[in-house]
Write a protein that holds these residues in place. Structure first.
Motif, PDB file in Angstrom:
ATOM      1  N   HIS A 180       2.461  14.802   5.553  1.00  0.00           N
ATOM      2  CA  HIS A 180       2.381  13.640   6.438  1.00  0.00           C
ATOM      3  C   HIS A 180       3.181  13.846   7.726  1.00  0.00           C
ATOM      4  O   HIS A 180       2.802  13.337   8.784  1.00  0.00           O
ATOM      5  N   GLU A 181       4.262  14.603   7.657  1.00  0.00           N
ATOM      6  CA  GLU A 181       5.016  14.929   8.873  1.00  0.00           C
ATOM      7  C   GLU A 181       4.163  15.766   9.823  1.00  0.00           C
ATOM      8  O   GLU A 181       4.122  15.512  11.027  1.00  0.00           O
ATOM      9  N   ILE A 182       3.513  16.789   9.261  1.00  0.00           N
ATOM     10  CA  ILE A 182       2.721  17.686  10.098  1.00  0.00           C
ATOM     11  C   ILE A 182       1.545  16.959  10.737  1.00  0.00           C
ATOM     12  O   ILE A 182       1.165  17.242  11.881  1.00  0.00           O
ATOM     13  N   LEU A 183       0.967  15.995  10.021  1.00  0.00           N
ATOM     14  CA  LEU A 183      -0.110  15.201  10.606  1.00  0.00           C
ATOM     15  C   LEU A 183       0.288  14.628  11.965  1.00  0.00           C
ATOM     16  O   LEU A 183      -0.529  14.538  12.881  1.00  0.00           O
ATOM     17  N   LEU A 184       1.549  14.264  12.094  1.00  0.00           N
ATOM     18  CA  LEU A 184       2.021  13.577  13.298  1.00  0.00           C
ATOM     19  C   LEU A 184       2.677  14.496  14.315  1.00  0.00           C
ATOM     20  O   LEU A 184       3.003  14.058  15.422  1.00  0.00           O
ATOM     21  N   GLU A 185       2.884  15.757  13.973  1.00  0.00           N
ATOM     22  CA  GLU A 185       3.674  16.644  14.829  1.00  0.00           C
ATOM     23  C   GLU A 185       3.037  16.949  16.177  1.00  0.00           C
ATOM     24  O   GLU A 185       3.726  17.376  17.099  1.00  0.00           O
ATOM     25  N   GLY A 186       1.741  16.747  16.308  1.00  0.00           N
ATOM     26  CA  GLY A 186       1.110  16.966  17.603  1.00  0.00           C
ATOM     27  C   GLY A 186       1.344  15.838  18.579  1.00  0.00           C
ATOM     28  O   GLY A 186       1.058  15.968  19.775  1.00  0.00           O
ATOM     29  N   CYS A 187       1.870  14.721  18.094  1.00  0.00           N
ATOM     30  CA  CYS A 187       2.133  13.558  18.949  1.00  0.00           C
ATOM     31  C   CYS A 187       3.212  13.908  19.981  1.00  0.00           C
ATOM     32  O   CYS A 187       4.272  14.421  19.614  1.00  0.00           O
ATOM     33  N   PRO A 188       2.997  13.610  21.253  1.00  0.00           N
ATOM     34  CA  PRO A 188       3.986  13.972  22.278  1.00  0.00           C
ATOM     35  C   PRO A 188       5.178  13.021  22.341  1.00  0.00           C
ATOM     36  O   PRO A 188       6.149  13.315  23.035  1.00  0.00           O
ATOM     37  N   SER A 189       5.127  11.903  21.638  1.00  0.00           N
ATOM     38  CA  SER A 189       6.219  10.932  21.675  1.00  0.00           C
ATOM     39  C   SER A 189       7.131  11.112  20.467  1.00  0.00           C
ATOM     40  O   SER A 189       6.778  10.737  19.346  1.00  0.00           O
ATOM     41  N   GLN A 190       8.322  11.661  20.710  1.00  0.00           N
ATOM     42  CA  GLN A 190       9.258  11.866  19.609  1.00  0.00           C
ATOM     43  C   GLN A 190       9.776  10.538  19.078  1.00  0.00           C
ATOM     44  O   GLN A 190      10.040  10.396  17.883  1.00  0.00           O
ATOM     45  N   ARG A 191       9.895   9.545  19.938  1.00  0.00           N
ATOM     46  CA  ARG A 191      10.330   8.222  19.482  1.00  0.00           C
ATOM     47  C   ARG A 191       9.312   7.627  18.496  1.00  0.00           C
ATOM     48  O   ARG A 191       9.685   7.015  17.490  1.00  0.00           O
ATOM     49  N   LEU A 192       8.058   7.798  18.799  1.00  0.00           N
ATOM     50  CA  LEU A 192       7.016   7.271  17.913  1.00  0.00           C
ATOM     51  C   LEU A 192       7.026   8.011  16.578  1.00  0.00           C
ATOM     52  O   LEU A 192       6.902   7.389  15.506  1.00  0.00           O
ATOM     53  N   ILE A 193       7.191   9.323  16.636  1.00  0.00           N
ATOM     54  CA  ILE A 193       7.272  10.108  15.404  1.00  0.00           C
ATOM     55  C   ILE A 193       8.474   9.676  14.576  1.00  0.00           C
ATOM     56  O   ILE A 193       8.364   9.475  13.356  1.00  0.00           O
ATOM     57  N   ASN A 194       9.626   9.530  15.223  1.00  0.00           N
ATOM     58  CA  ASN A 194      10.836   9.132  14.504  1.00  0.00           C
ATOM     59  C   ASN A 194      10.681   7.759  13.854  1.00  0.00           C
ATOM     60  O   ASN A 194      11.153   7.534  12.732  1.00  0.00           O
ATOM     61  N   THR A 195      10.030   6.844  14.551  1.00  0.00           N
ATOM     62  CA  THR A 195       9.794   5.512  13.985  1.00  0.00           C
ATOM     63  C   THR A 195       8.890   5.601  12.761  1.00  0.00           C
ATOM     64  O   THR A 195       9.150   4.981  11.729  1.00  0.00           O
ATOM     65  N   ALA A 196       7.839   6.400  12.875  1.00  0.00           N
ATOM     66  CA  ALA A 196       6.905   6.569  11.746  1.00  0.00           C
ATOM     67  C   ALA A 196       7.602   7.182  10.545  1.00  0.00           C
ATOM     68  O   ALA A 196       7.416   6.734   9.399  1.00  0.00           O
ATOM     69  N   LEU A 197       8.423   8.195  10.781  1.00  0.00           N
ATOM     70  CA  LEU A 197       9.118   8.857   9.678  1.00  0.00           C
ATOM     71  C   LEU A 197      10.194   7.954   9.085  1.00  0.00           C
ATOM     72  O   LEU A 197      10.458   8.002   7.872  1.00  0.00           O
ATOM     73  N   GLY A 198      10.807   7.119   9.918  1.00  0.00           N
ATOM     74  CA  GLY A 198      11.786   6.174   9.405  1.00  0.00           C
ATOM     75  C   GLY A 198      11.147   5.161   8.467  1.00  0.00           C
ATOM     76  O   GLY A 198      11.699   4.821   7.410  1.00  0.00           O
ATOM     77  N   LEU A 199       9.970   4.681   8.831  1.00  0.00           N
ATOM     78  CA  LEU A 199       9.241   3.758   7.957  1.00  0.00           C
ATOM     79  C   LEU A 199       8.811   4.461   6.671  1.00  0.00           C
ATOM     80  O   LEU A 199       8.831   3.865   5.581  1.00  0.00           O
ATOM     81  N   ARG A 200       8.447   5.730   6.791  1.00  0.00           N
ATOM     82  CA  ARG A 200       8.075   6.488   5.589  1.00  0.00           C
ATOM     83  C   ARG A 200       9.277   6.651   4.673  1.00  0.00           C
ATOM     84  O   ARG A 200       9.146   6.572   3.445  1.00  0.00           O
ATOM     85  N   ASP A 201      10.456   6.876   5.232  1.00  0.00           N
ATOM     86  CA  ASP A 201      11.670   6.953   4.418  1.00  0.00           C
ATOM     87  C   ASP A 201      11.883   5.649   3.654  1.00  0.00           C
ATOM     88  O   ASP A 201      12.221   5.650   2.473  1.00  0.00           O
ATOM     89  N   ALA A 202      11.701   4.517   4.348  1.00  0.00           N
ATOM     90  CA  ALA A 202      11.876   3.218   3.693  1.00  0.00           C
ATOM     91  C   ALA A 202      10.880   3.055   2.555  1.00  0.00           C
ATOM     92  O   ALA A 202      11.167   2.410   1.545  1.00  0.00           O
ATOM     93  N   GLY A 203       9.711   3.650   2.695  1.00  0.00           N
ATOM     94  CA  GLY A 203       8.689   3.552   1.657  1.00  0.00           C
ATOM     95  C   GLY A 203       8.965   4.409   0.439  1.00  0.00           C
ATOM     96  O   GLY A 203       8.299   4.253  -0.593  1.00  0.00           O
ATOM     97  N   GLU A 204       9.953   5.305   0.515  1.00  0.00           N
ATOM     98  CA  GLU A 204      10.226   6.184  -0.614  1.00  0.00           C
ATOM     99  C   GLU A 204      10.672   5.403  -1.850  1.00  0.00           C
ATOM    100  O   GLU A 204      10.360   5.787  -2.974  1.00  0.00           O
ATOM    101  N   LEU A 205      11.408   4.306  -1.665  1.00  0.00           N
ATOM    102  CA  LEU A 205      11.816   3.510  -2.816  1.00  0.00           C
ATOM    103  C   LEU A 205      10.601   2.946  -3.541  1.00  0.00           C
ATOM    104  O   LEU A 205      10.578   2.860  -4.765  1.00  0.00           O
TER     105      LEU A 205
END
Length: 232
Positions: free
Chosen positions: A138-163
């Motif tokens: 799922h990280e690699i799916l988003l790695e082509g995105c040029p916005s690092q802020r958007l990627i970081n937000t997406a990954l942060g939400l994914r972290d919250a979903g781990e529980l």
């Protein structure tokens, strides 16, 4: 000395994160420094730094006068989290497909290949390789995105979903779902640069996980409608 301290801090952080995701600490339970320093054989300062990182990821809550506790789980929060993830991850994926180069595409092919060959465990644990491979896909799916802020937000939400994913694996593996097929369909659409299909499939994937978890949570009682799970 500084390097050694940093390495130790990273090790303790990773162990705490793995234990929380694997369900070693019940959602909502308090994380007391005396217990943590003994469990991880580390200083209070190292524990505090690790907890601060986990707070940023949404896995731990910091409450004034009360200290730290594992983030609780609730139906309301799961619905809100899923809505946010669908919106943010879809936008990041759309931009990733637009800007991803051949190297990104090759990485995605390798990631889906690895994911399909990694068995899903019946329960997440710190030694289970599937969550790591799954997250990387799922990280690699988003790695082509040029916005690092958007990627970081997406990954942060994914972290919250781990529980929540900690509880959803049995539901994923109930015979009514083919995770490999879901991931393969998303990957194929992404590789073909079909943004509409890829985003639609991703949202279906996230929503199905949430729906199965809600069904199982209500059935087994670890999720109660509009109620948080608190430790005894």
């Amino acid at each position: 000395m500084a390097s050694t301290t940093a390495t130790r801090g990273e090790e303790v952080y990773q162990r705490m994160r793995s234990d929380i995701v694997a369900g070693e600490f019940r959602p909502g339970s308090k994380l007391r420094f005396a217990m943590l320093t003994g469990r991880y054989e580390s200083s209070a300062s190292v524990i505090r730094e690790g907890l601060a990182r986990l707070v940023e990821q949404g896995l731990v809550l910091s409450e004034p006068q009360q200290g730290y506790r594992v983030a609780p789980v609730s139906i309301r929060d799961l619905k809100d989290l899923t809505l946010a993830r669908c919106a943010v991850e879809s936008q990041a994926l759309r931009l990733s497909l637009e800007h991803g180069d051949l190297a990104w595409e090759s990485s995605l092919v390798a990631a889906i290949h690895a994911l399909e060959r990694t068995p899903v465990g019946s329960r997440p644990s710190s030694g289970d390789p599937w969550p790591v491979v799954h997250r990387r896909f799922h990280e690699i799916l988003l790695e082509g995105c040029p916005s690092q802020r958007l990627i970081n937000t997406a990954l942060g939400l994914r972290d919250a979903g781990e529980l929540y994913r900690r509880w959803s694996v049995p539901a994923d593996d109930n015979g009514n779902r083919d995770l490999n097929q879901e991931h393969r369909a998303i990957a194929d659409a992404a590789i073909n640069r079909d943004a509409e299909s890829a985003c639609s499939l991703l949202e279906e994937h996230l929503n199905l996980t949430a729906r199965l978890l809600l069904e199982r949570g209500l059935q087994e009682g670890f999720l109660e409608d509009s109620e948080l799970i608190e430790s005894a």
